[in-house]
Design a protein around this motif. Structure first.
Motif, PDB file in Angstrom:
ATOM      1  N   ALA A  67      -6.856  -3.372   1.477  1.00 34.70           N
ATOM      2  CA  ALA A  67      -5.618  -2.379   1.569  1.00 34.70           C
ATOM      3  C   ALA A  67      -6.009  -1.114   1.701  1.00 34.70           C
ATOM      4  CB  ALA A  67      -5.175  -2.902  -0.096  1.00 34.70           C
ATOM      5  N   LEU A  68      -7.022  -0.487   1.446  1.00 32.93           N
ATOM      6  CA  LEU A  68      -7.295   0.824   1.812  1.00 32.93           C
ATOM      7  C   LEU A  68      -7.630   1.133   3.498  1.00 32.93           C
ATOM      8  CD1 LEU A  68      -9.739   2.008  -1.069  1.00 32.93           C
ATOM      9  CD2 LEU A  68      -7.282   2.393  -0.851  1.00 32.93           C
ATOM     10  N   GLY A  84       0.789  -1.168   0.072  1.00 34.82           N
ATOM     11  CA  GLY A  84      -0.047   0.002   0.116  1.00 34.82           C
ATOM     12  C   GLY A  84       0.971   1.229   0.017  1.00 34.82           C
ATOM     13  N   TRP A  85       0.163   2.360   0.639  1.00 41.25           N
ATOM     14  CA  TRP A  85       1.059   3.639   0.647  1.00 41.25           C
ATOM     15  C   TRP A  85       2.029   3.528   1.880  1.00 41.25           C
ATOM     16  CZ3 TRP A  85       0.533   6.333  -3.542  1.00 41.25           C
ATOM     17  CH2 TRP A  85       0.829   7.790  -3.472  1.00 41.25           C
ATOM     18  N   THR A  86       3.171   3.954   1.423  1.00 38.29           N
ATOM     19  CA  THR A  86       4.422   3.684   2.592  1.00 38.29           C
ATOM     20  C   THR A  86       4.512   5.158   2.934  1.00 38.29           C
ATOM     21  OG1 THR A  86       5.897   3.964   0.639  1.00 38.29           O
ATOM     22  CG2 THR A  86       5.291   1.574   1.343  1.00 38.29           C
ATOM     23  N   SER A 106      -2.805   7.837   3.070  1.00 39.95           N
ATOM     24  CA  SER A 106      -3.511   6.853   2.385  1.00 39.95           C
ATOM     25  C   SER A 106      -5.083   7.379   2.672  1.00 39.95           C
ATOM     26  CB  SER A 106      -3.267   5.467   2.785  1.00 39.95           C
ATOM     27  OG  SER A 106      -3.580   5.534   4.302  1.00 39.95           O
ATOM     28  N   THR A 107      -5.366   7.858   3.621  1.00 39.13           N
ATOM     29  CA  THR A 107      -6.586   8.059   3.920  1.00 39.13           C
ATOM     30  C   THR A 107      -7.207   9.391   2.997  1.00 39.13           C
ATOM     31  OG1 THR A 107      -5.992   9.685   5.750  1.00 39.13           O
ATOM     32  CG2 THR A 107      -6.569   7.713   6.416  1.00 39.13           C
ATOM     33  N   ASP A 108      -6.159  10.088   2.546  1.00 44.37           N
ATOM     34  CA  ASP A 108      -6.447  11.350   1.573  1.00 44.37           C
ATOM     35  C   ASP A 108      -7.069  10.705   0.023  1.00 44.37           C
ATOM     36  OD1 ASP A 108      -6.104  13.045   3.580  1.00 44.37           O
ATOM     37  OD2 ASP A 108      -3.837  13.258   3.166  1.00 44.37           O
ATOM     38  N   LEU A 109      -6.574   9.353  -0.017  1.00 45.00           N
ATOM     39  CA  LEU A 109      -6.587   8.974  -1.579  1.00 45.00           C
ATOM     40  C   LEU A 109      -7.705   7.962  -1.438  1.00 45.00           C
ATOM     41  CD1 LEU A 109      -2.801   8.431  -2.094  1.00 45.00           C
ATOM     42  CD2 LEU A 109      -4.217  10.547  -2.700  1.00 45.00           C
TER      43      LEU A 109
END
Length: 406
Positions: free
Chosen positions: A402-403, A338-340, A351-354
């Motif tokens: 994943a989100l 995911g988002w690192t 990641s919460t912004d996307l």
């Protein structure tokens, strides 16, 4: 009688010689060696601080006296510290100015509570942490400019605030969302046929959207606007852009040359000639380098991003945020995590912004609203693009899992 001009080898009489000598002597000065013209040093003879002597025969030397020395008083502003140091000298100075007949305000005296007008600005150099420095491998490469890379993309991200768009279709009574989708699909084909850079395509779509947001147009002019936007973007991005006749040809000669050139002027004036619009493709390449993904994963993210050009609902999204969402969806699809933290550092998005935008992109892939527009699908179904258009979507549960991972 006709006046006969002397031949080149005819003998010149002595009176002519004397006349010529008089003319030459007028241009000479007594101080010039061998009768040559007098040299003057730079700036000296342009002032009246020296004596000027003219060497014309029969004239006396004219002496110009120096101008009297005059004290030049400049109005300055001093700091509070300077006022304290020179407080004992203020009264004599003011008395001296008054004695010379100068106004007292020629010398400004600051009050005790006056702040200094010159403030020293502190330049803060923000250093990238070593674990997040992805450009250190290019140190010394003047073409990559690693010392400016992060600043460049931070600047582009800040410029996005000047190019925020809203849903402009309600301002276009003669246009529909499907018409815009057909136009963008055609522009993708133009980019392929002319083998233009992808940045040219993205910029052309941006120019089209910005022009449609400020001017009401008829459907007959929509293709003219799209082709003109491609021409402007090609001039901005390409080393060798196609000529005007090429864009007239791809429009099947539906428009005249003067119409295309007139539309070019209209678009540039409507955009105030500011066409350096940040596009998602630039951010996507940068963020893919941050993530360290291979070319196939980057191409998958590019495919998702290029499909988003067809959706008018995504026009209002920031280019940097859209690029991040496309990359995150590609990472989840390829099961690469995911988002690192390094992505969050360089992009400025968590990641919460996307997550919301990623779900919208997933819905776009699952049920495209423009199923008859196949230019992007056909393009990315080729093996040159790793046939990423044929990669199946992940299950919705996998996406949500994943989100939600923090």
């Amino acid at each position: 009688m006709k006046q006969v001009m002397p031949r080149p080898n005819s003998k010149i009489n002595s009176s002519d010689i004397k006349y010529k000598e008089d003319v030459y002597n007028v241009k000479r000065t007594p101080s010039s060696p061998q009768g040559g013209p007098k040299k003057r040093s730079a700036f000296v003879d342009l002032t009246n601080t020296t004596k000027i002597q003219t060497g014309i025969q029969g004239n006396k030397s004219i002496t110009v006296n120096k101008a009297p020395n005059r004290k030049v008083i400049t109005k300055t502003r001093v700091t509070q510290k300077d006022c304290k140091d020179s407080s004992s000298e203020e009264q004599p100075k003011k008395a001296e100015f008054k004695a010379e007949g100068l106004p007292e305000d020629c010398f400004s005296v600051c009050q005790p509570d006056e702040q200094s007008t010159v403030q020293q600005q502190k330049v803060c150099v923000v250093r990238v942490p070593e674990e997040f420095d992805i450009d250190k491998e290019h140190i010394g490469d003047c073409l990559m400019t690693p010392e400016y890379a992060k600043d460049i993309f931070d600047y582009l991200k800040n410029r996005e605030e000047s190019f925020v768009l809203s849903d402009y279709m309600q301002k276009q009574p003669d246009l529909t969302q499907d018409m815009r989708g057909v136009l963008v699909d055609w522009m993708v084909e133009v980019q392929e046929n002319f083998e233009l850079n992808h940045e040219t395509l993205y910029l052309a779509v941006k120019i089209t959207d910005h022009y449609l947001s400020v001017d009401v147009v008829m459907r007959e002019s929509l293709q003219l606007i799209g082709s003109t936007a491609m021409l402007i973007a090609a001039k901005f991005e390409e080393h060798c852009p196609p000529c005007v006749d090429d864009f007239l040809y791809i429009c099947d000669d539906a428009y005249k040359r003067r119409e295309l050139l007139s539309m070019e002027v209209n678009i540039l004036q409507a955009l105030n000639f500011d066409i350096n619009i940040p596009v998602p493709y630039r951010f996507l390449r940068r963020y893919a380098k941050v993530a360290g993904v291979n070319m196939e994963t980057l191409t998958l993210a590019r495919y998702i991003c290029e499909l988003s050009l067809l959706e008018v609902e995504l026009v209002s999204e920031r280019s940097s945020r859209l690029a991040c969402a496309c990359l995150l969806l590609a990472l989840i699809t390829k099961d690469l995590g995911g988002w690192t933290s390094i992505l969050q550092y360089h992009t400025g998005y968590a990641s919460t912004d996307l997550s919301c935008l990623v779900r919208r992109l997933y819905a776009m892939l699952a049920s495209p609203s423009h199923d008859k527009l196949k230019a992007v699908d056909n393009k990315y179904s080729h093996r040159v693009f790793f046939e990423v258009a044929k990669i199946p979507l992940v299950h919705i549960d996998t996406l949500e899992e994943a989100l939600t991972v923090k």
